[in-house]
Design a protein around this motif. Sequence first.
Motif, short mmCIF file in Angstrom:
data_model
loop_
_atom_site.label_atom_id
_atom_site.label_comp_id
_atom_site.label_asym_id
_atom_site.label_seq_id
_atom_site.Cartn_x
_atom_site.Cartn_y
_atom_site.Cartn_z
N UNK A 561 0.84 -1.19 0.00
CA UNK A 561 0.00 0.00 0.00
C UNK A 561 0.88 1.24 0.00
N UNK A 562 0.45 2.23 -0.78
CA UNK A 562 1.11 3.53 -0.78
C UNK A 562 0.02 4.57 -1.05
N UNK A 563 -0.37 5.27 0.00
CA UNK A 563 -1.46 6.21 -0.15
C UNK A 563 -1.55 7.15 1.03
N UNK A 564 -2.68 7.81 1.19
CA UNK A 564 -2.86 8.71 2.32
C UNK A 564 -2.88 7.93 3.63
N UNK A 565 -2.65 8.62 4.77
CA UNK A 565 -2.53 7.91 6.05
C UNK A 565 -3.70 7.00 6.40
N UNK A 566 -4.92 7.47 6.18
CA UNK A 566 -6.07 6.64 6.57
C UNK A 566 -6.12 5.36 5.76
N UNK A 567 -5.82 5.43 4.48
CA UNK A 567 -5.80 4.23 3.64
C UNK A 567 -4.73 3.26 4.12
N UNK A 568 -3.53 3.76 4.38
CA UNK A 568 -2.45 2.89 4.84
C UNK A 568 -2.82 2.17 6.12
N UNK A 569 -3.38 2.90 7.07
CA UNK A 569 -3.74 2.28 8.35
C UNK A 569 -4.86 1.27 8.19
N UNK A 570 -5.81 1.53 7.28
CA UNK A 570 -6.91 0.60 7.06
C UNK A 570 -6.42 -0.70 6.44
N UNK A 571 -5.55 -0.59 5.42
CA UNK A 571 -5.00 -1.80 4.80
C UNK A 571 -4.18 -2.59 5.82
N UNK A 572 -3.43 -1.90 6.64
CA UNK A 572 -2.63 -2.57 7.67
C UNK A 572 -3.54 -3.34 8.64
N UNK A 573 -4.60 -2.70 9.10
CA UNK A 573 -5.51 -3.34 10.06
C UNK A 573 -6.21 -4.54 9.43
#
Length: 594
Positions: A561-573
């Motif tokens: 993932x490489x994107x805005x902070x909320x996207x990164x955290x969502x993919x991580x979770x």
Amino acid sequence: MDWPECAGKTGDELRECLCDLPLFVSVTTECLARAVVNDSNPYDAFDRGYLSLCQREPEVEVLVDIVPDDLLQDGVQTAKAAIQNKKLSQIYGLVLMLFWMSICLIRIIAVTLSAFAPGCAQKIRESKISSHFKSMILYPATVNGKHALPVLRIGKFSIRLPVRWITIVLVVFVFLNFVFLFSSFTIVERSITFKTQSMQFKRVLGYRSACLTMFLLPVLLLFGGRNNFLMPWTRWNHGVFVIFHKWIARMIMVNIATHAICYSLLRTEQGLYPGVFRKFYWKWGAAGIGSLSLLIFFSLPYFRRYKYELFLVSHILLAVSFVVSAWYHVRTLDYGKYHVIAAIVVWGADRLLRFLRMALLSPRHATIRHSKHVSCLVIDNSGHWEAEAGNYIYVHFSKLRFWESHPFSVVPTPEGNIKLCIQRKEGLTGMLDSLTDDKMKVWIDGPYGYHTSYKNHDRMVLIAGGIGITQSLGIIYGLLEEKVPRKISLYWSIPYLDYLEFFVDDIERLQTDIEIKIFVTRDSPDETQAKKSFPIEYEHMDIKSIITDNCEKDPSVAFMVCGPPRMNDTVRKESCDALKNGASLTYTEELFCD
């Protein structure tokens, strides 16, 4: 024991004075000699001890025989304590340095195993223990599922926490630093050097804190450099080392503050405090503390995000001031010189390599185009180097704050040039739309960056947000060149259609080889969509469904993932939740996606 003949003197003057006192010379050299070598011949011991202590041949009468036994015994215990405290302080400093090297070594072993024993690495990766470790330690955010997003925000000030495994490493490091700093002191009941045990403690703690600092200093500058030789071996991006760099700097600040406080209190108790400020090494020590304090203050996230120019200039100038001050502070003392020299070599090598990269690869001709939100810079590469997956470069614009540079992800073009697509924000990038030249000169520092190997995965899923597509495209081109049979999927979410303008050719070229889905979240369909040969969905991407569906399709999946902070955290979770539910996957988060 008092030496009134030398009252008020410090440093070299104090040593010269004491070495002219027969009783001091007799007691001290005999004690040192017996403590170190247990020599039975006091006269031979005196000669060696005096030469080591005073750095000259004996010029005074040997009075060993007139020293009282109890005074001699106190001297032996004092010397033994001093030697033990010094040796232990150096051991603790070495352990702290080796701690960081061990962390890197563990990672290097894992990377090497994956490269040279892929079958074994795949079995480990697909095991339940590995999945549990990834979901609980390796991948998740420290708390509340927030890593890229701040866990606390007060106005423009915010606090972000690293991922959990990094937090654990930092907690262990901070714990070790404090344990080594404040434990295991040898204090004697009657010292011939200091009147009280309180003075002994201040002296030992002051020396201990200095030792820890000296051993950490080369590591601090190594981890902060762009040309850190550990990056290609560990495959960690620069962001991981920068986090380590910050916390090492903070612990050095704690150690240096302890050092300064202890010696200030000691000299005050000895009645020498006002006079020491006339000493050369003391002035430089004060300058070093001031430089590091200001450096850490101007490195706060607020200055990095909202006052970048101030951060950049202050960081360079204060770092130079700190290292120079450290050198002049320790060069006349009995410790730290070689550590500072090592730090200077590391810092100088990094700056030299940066200069050589720019000199060899610059200047370059570039063209620039603009859409409403994005600027696209195409730089003439002329075969100087071939862009690889995960590469990024630092760019200096001749007409815009030449002293300032930012990292931008590289996308190769069919002509062999390199393309940088930049989302205009505040600061330097916000000024790019003022550049309208068809041809301009730029200076580049790079290439940097490495990406995780995905050779042992059946499916590769890249999730990009906004201008994060540049990092994803670079990795996709690298994966296709490997010619390894695997399924590749790209999910790209953009707020506005103009983000597509500079990537239409890439999307059309890749859609025959990979699965591509594009989501537009703020614009509505327009007449230009009919001209495109790929579908566009006008809705938010469902990250949970993307993770779940791809994990069900193949037994081994890699997500990037490489994107805005909320996207990164969502993919991580969601990746961590999938691991808990039995999926076998690898998660990576690419940085420098501006």
